[in-house]
Scaffold this active site. Structure first.
Site, PDB file in Angstrom:
ATOM      1  N   ASP A 122     -31.808  -1.005 -15.818  1.00 19.25           N
ATOM      2  CA  ASP A 122     -32.385  -1.642 -14.636  1.00 19.25           C
ATOM      3  C   ASP A 122     -32.138  -0.751 -13.421  1.00 19.25           C
ATOM      4  O   ASP A 122     -30.996  -0.402 -13.127  1.00 19.25           O
ATOM      5  CB  ASP A 122     -31.777  -3.030 -14.407  1.00 19.25           C
ATOM      6  CG  ASP A 122     -32.570  -3.835 -13.372  1.00 19.25           C
ATOM      7  OD1 ASP A 122     -33.777  -3.569 -13.199  1.00 19.25           O
ATOM      8  OD2 ASP A 122     -31.982  -4.729 -12.745  1.00 19.25           O
ATOM      9  N   GLN A 151     -21.972 -12.217  -9.379  1.00 20.49           N
ATOM     10  CA  GLN A 151     -22.193 -10.814  -9.008  1.00 20.49           C
ATOM     11  C   GLN A 151     -21.283 -10.373  -7.859  1.00 20.49           C
ATOM     12  O   GLN A 151     -20.695  -9.293  -7.892  1.00 20.49           O
ATOM     13  CB  GLN A 151     -23.667 -10.631  -8.608  1.00 20.49           C
ATOM     14  CG  GLN A 151     -24.066  -9.194  -8.299  1.00 20.49           C
ATOM     15  CD  GLN A 151     -25.549  -9.067  -7.960  1.00 20.49           C
ATOM     16  OE1 GLN A 151     -26.287 -10.054  -7.963  1.00 20.49           O
ATOM     17  NE2 GLN A 151     -25.980  -7.848  -7.667  1.00 20.49           N
ATOM     18  N   GLU A 200     -32.611 -12.728  -0.491  1.00 24.04           N
ATOM     19  CA  GLU A 200     -33.219 -12.181   0.724  1.00 24.04           C
ATOM     20  C   GLU A 200     -34.012 -13.240   1.475  1.00 24.04           C
ATOM     21  O   GLU A 200     -33.913 -13.363   2.693  1.00 24.04           O
ATOM     22  CB  GLU A 200     -34.143 -11.013   0.363  1.00 24.04           C
ATOM     23  CG  GLU A 200     -33.421  -9.819  -0.234  1.00 24.04           C
ATOM     24  CD  GLU A 200     -34.422  -8.831  -0.819  1.00 24.04           C
ATOM     25  OE1 GLU A 200     -35.093  -8.144  -0.047  1.00 24.04           O
ATOM     26  OE2 GLU A 200     -34.528  -8.768  -2.056  1.00 24.04           O
ATOM     27  N   ASP A 218     -35.455 -10.409 -13.539  1.00 23.75           N
ATOM     28  CA  ASP A 218     -34.038 -10.070 -13.733  1.00 23.75           C
ATOM     29  C   ASP A 218     -33.191 -11.181 -13.097  1.00 23.75           C
ATOM     30  O   ASP A 218     -32.646 -11.024 -12.007  1.00 23.75           O
ATOM     31  CB  ASP A 218     -33.755  -8.705 -13.092  1.00 23.75           C
ATOM     32  CG  ASP A 218     -32.304  -8.277 -13.238  1.00 23.75           C
ATOM     33  OD1 ASP A 218     -31.626  -8.784 -14.138  1.00 23.75           O
ATOM     34  OD2 ASP A 218     -31.858  -7.440 -12.424  1.00 23.75           O
ATOM     35  N   HIS A 236     -35.102  -3.902  -0.509  1.00 23.34           N
ATOM     36  CA  HIS A 236     -34.172  -4.777  -1.229  1.00 23.34           C
ATOM     37  C   HIS A 236     -32.746  -4.245  -1.122  1.00 23.34           C
ATOM     38  O   HIS A 236     -31.812  -4.999  -0.833  1.00 23.34           O
ATOM     39  CB  HIS A 236     -34.586  -4.881  -2.703  1.00 23.34           C
ATOM     40  CG  HIS A 236     -33.611  -5.641  -3.552  1.00 23.34           C
ATOM     41  ND1 HIS A 236     -33.424  -7.000  -3.443  1.00 23.34           N
ATOM     42  CD2 HIS A 236     -32.747  -5.227  -4.513  1.00 23.34           C
ATOM     43  CE1 HIS A 236     -32.503  -7.389  -4.312  1.00 23.34           C
ATOM     44  NE2 HIS A 236     -32.072  -6.336  -4.976  1.00 23.34           N
ATOM     45  N   TYR A 286     -33.098   0.232  -9.187  1.00 25.19           N
ATOM     46  CA  TYR A 286     -32.828  -0.417  -7.885  1.00 25.19           C
ATOM     47  C   TYR A 286     -33.637   0.362  -6.854  1.00 25.19           C
ATOM     48  O   TYR A 286     -33.082   1.012  -5.983  1.00 25.19           O
ATOM     49  CB  TYR A 286     -31.314  -0.276  -7.647  1.00 25.19           C
ATOM     50  CG  TYR A 286     -30.663  -1.080  -6.570  1.00 25.19           C
ATOM     51  CD1 TYR A 286     -30.734  -2.464  -6.552  1.00 25.19           C
ATOM     52  CD2 TYR A 286     -29.919  -0.446  -5.576  1.00 25.19           C
ATOM     53  CE1 TYR A 286     -30.078  -3.189  -5.571  1.00 25.19           C
ATOM     54  CE2 TYR A 286     -29.260  -1.164  -4.600  1.00 25.19           C
ATOM     55  CZ  TYR A 286     -29.336  -2.547  -4.605  1.00 25.19           C
ATOM     56  OH  TYR A 286     -28.672  -3.266  -3.644  1.00 25.19           O
ATOM     57  N   GLU A 340     -39.629  -8.018 -10.625  1.00 26.99           N
ATOM     58  CA  GLU A 340     -39.625  -6.593 -10.960  1.00 26.99           C
ATOM     59  C   GLU A 340     -40.772  -6.289 -11.915  1.00 26.99           C
ATOM     60  O   GLU A 340     -41.384  -7.188 -12.483  1.00 26.99           O
ATOM     61  CB  GLU A 340     -38.308  -6.196 -11.673  1.00 26.99           C
ATOM     62  CG  GLU A 340     -37.046  -6.559 -10.910  1.00 26.99           C
ATOM     63  CD  GLU A 340     -35.788  -5.884 -11.448  1.00 26.99           C
ATOM     64  OE1 GLU A 340     -35.910  -4.903 -12.227  1.00 26.99           O
ATOM     65  OE2 GLU A 340     -34.689  -6.333 -11.082  1.00 26.99           O
ATOM     66  N   ARG A 389     -25.741 -14.872  -8.262  1.00 32.81           N
ATOM     67  CA  ARG A 389     -25.220 -14.106  -7.118  1.00 32.81           C
ATOM     68  C   ARG A 389     -23.734 -14.324  -6.867  1.00 32.81           C
ATOM     69  O   ARG A 389     -23.058 -13.413  -6.359  1.00 32.81           O
ATOM     70  CB  ARG A 389     -26.008 -14.468  -5.850  1.00 32.81           C
ATOM     71  CG  ARG A 389     -27.486 -14.165  -5.921  1.00 32.81           C
ATOM     72  CD  ARG A 389     -27.766 -12.695  -6.158  1.00 32.81           C
ATOM     73  NE  ARG A 389     -29.208 -12.435  -6.170  1.00 32.81           N
ATOM     74  CZ  ARG A 389     -29.748 -11.328  -6.633  1.00 32.81           C
ATOM     75  NH1 ARG A 389     -28.981 -10.365  -7.134  1.00 32.81           N
ATOM     76  NH2 ARG A 389     -31.053 -11.163  -6.619  1.00 32.81           N
TER      77      ARG A 389
HETATM   78 MN    MN Z   1     -32.638  -6.083 -10.980  1.00 36.18          MN
END
Ligand code: MN
Length: 436
Positions: free
Chosen positions: A136, A249, A382, A242, A143, A138, A210, A246
């Site tokens: 993955d 994370q 976001e 994806d 973002h 970025y 994505e 959060r």
């Molecule tokens: Mn991602």
């Protein structure tokens, strides 16, 4: 790169492919693996045309195609697209041309191929390829800046971003196809007012809009793919959600990046749109004034000229109540793949520059594809500024993070004057309550 298969005037004898707004006109011809809904038999490869699927296994046995196209169609009799992916660019292109000619109005193959069609409404799909490895990336600077500001207010964009396509190795076992349903994940959560973390169900469930990028022919270990050849190794693109927890994370991500916040589920759309189908929508790769030029291994004239693709992307939500009351799904964000800071060719060149070998069916995630303004933010973190600004939904509902029973729907399409619309279909997934 533009050839007769892109001609916007082409029409198919499959009438639904000619309907304005169809995702799958004759200029698209994406691939999936499917079988009749509810039947236990093997999956096989198919090509979307209008609201139908051309069964490649049946078409191959009917011996409609010749030479390289026939060999490519024969690879489509397998339960995944890997064999077709491994055949390479010339085979995919020959099959696309043969399909385009055989599906056109007045084609002599009509009678034979009409017997090879199955309605999409009666099909179910599998993950299109056996995915050996998933990476993955970025690649949206918008973002990366927005999310970086929340995790590191004083230092949002790390200095490597403008030099390296940032990525991490993801998890394949939990990648599912549209329709995927999974329970809210548990993990270690830490709130700022409590010193000790707790094991609990995530309270901050999010989506990431994505694109998925499927590798076709791979490379030998130790043999990097130069940027000039990179796109010949890419079979096609799909939509990718994806899913991200959060709160998990935020606690776990330093120093090695996402782990349990992401590896519980990733959802793909069933249809893989080939790079060749997207050729009319290529746009130049440019950098903002003052940004560094990519290092030479990430730069080529072709990449500058047409490295990016203008693919419109949208994320929608359908809550349980909206489903019950028949309210249409609500649009959360609309963006475009043209906002990627790094191109597909650059991702392939960078991934292999150290000698890493890619294999047919490997998957890249593009990274959350946020654009420059808030309406183009491709994740709730976001859109809601980290849960501070709720989004108003129809009939008095609102969301900061996903709630149990919410379905996230991703769509993607290309359109423009004088060009055929190229659609990606949809990628849906539903968050179920946490296991008790
Ligand atoms: Mn991602």
């Amino acid at each position: 790169m533009i050839n007769e298969t892109h001609d916007p005037a082409l029409r198919s004898w499959v009438a639904s492919a000619n309907a304005p707004g169809s995702d799958f006109p004759i200029q698209n011809l994406p691939f999936a693996v499917f079988r009749p809904k509810g039947k236990a038999g093997p999956f096989r490869c198919g090509v979307a045309i209008g609201d139908q699927i051309l069964d490649l296994a049946v078409a191959s046995r009917a011996q409609v195609f010749q030479s390289v196209a026939a060999q490519a169609a024969a690879a489509g009799t397998k339960e995944s697209l890997n064999a077709l992916m491994a055949m390479g660019n010339n085979a995919w292109s020959a099959l696309r041309l043969a399909l385009s000619r055989a599906l056109r109005e007045k084609a002599s193959e009509q009678q034979v191929l009409a017997a090879c069609l199955a309605p999409q409404s009666e099909a179910e799909y599998d993950v299109p390829a056996h995915i050996g490895d998933y990476t993955d990336f970025y690649t949206s600077i918008h973002h990366a800046t927005n999310i970086g500001r929340q995790f590191r207010p004083d230092n949002p964009l790390l200095p490597n971003f403008k030099w390296i396509p940032i990525g991490y190795h993801g998890r394949c076992s939990s990648i599912g196809v549209s329709g995927q349903r999974f329970p809210r994940p548990a993990g270690q959560l830490k709130s700022t007012d409590v010193l000790k973390p707790v094991l609990a169900a995530s309270k901050r469930m999010d989506i990431e809009l994505e694109l998925g990028i499927f590798i076709g022919q791979g490379n030998d270990s130790g043999a990097p793919i130069p940027i000039g050849q990179a796109e010949q190794h890419v079979f096609g693109l799909c939509l990718l959600n994806d899913w991200s927890a959060r709160d998990i994370q935020a606690w776990e991500y330093q120093p090695l990046g996402p782990f349990l916040a992401k590896n519980f589920a990733t959802t793909l759309s069933p249809w893989v749109v080939t790079l060749e189908a997207l050729a009319p929508y290529r746009v130049p790769f440019t950098r903002a004034e003052g940004d560094p030029e990519p290092l030479p291994y990430l730069d080529s004239p072709c990449n500058r000229e047409r490295g990016c693709i203008d693919i419109r992307m949208e994320a929608l939500i359908r809550t349980e109540r909206m489903l019950r009351e028949g309210t249409p799904a609500f649009s959360l964000a609309r963006t475009s793949y043209k906002y990627s800071y790094w191109t597909i060719a650059q991702l392939v060149a960078h991934h292999t520059v150290n000698g890493c070998n890619l294999r047919p069916g490997d998957l890249f995630g593009s990274g959350t594809m946020s654009g420059p303004v808030l309406e183009q933010a491709a994740a709730l973190i976001e859109l809601t500024a980290g849960g501070k600004n709720p989004i108003a939904l129809p009939r008095g509902e609102s969301r900061t993070w996903l709630e149990d029973g919410d379905t996230a729907i991703l769509t993607g399409w290309c359109e423009g004057p004088g060009k055929a619309r190229i659609g990606f279909g949809t990628c849906e997934g539903t968050l179920l309550p946490a296991r008790s």
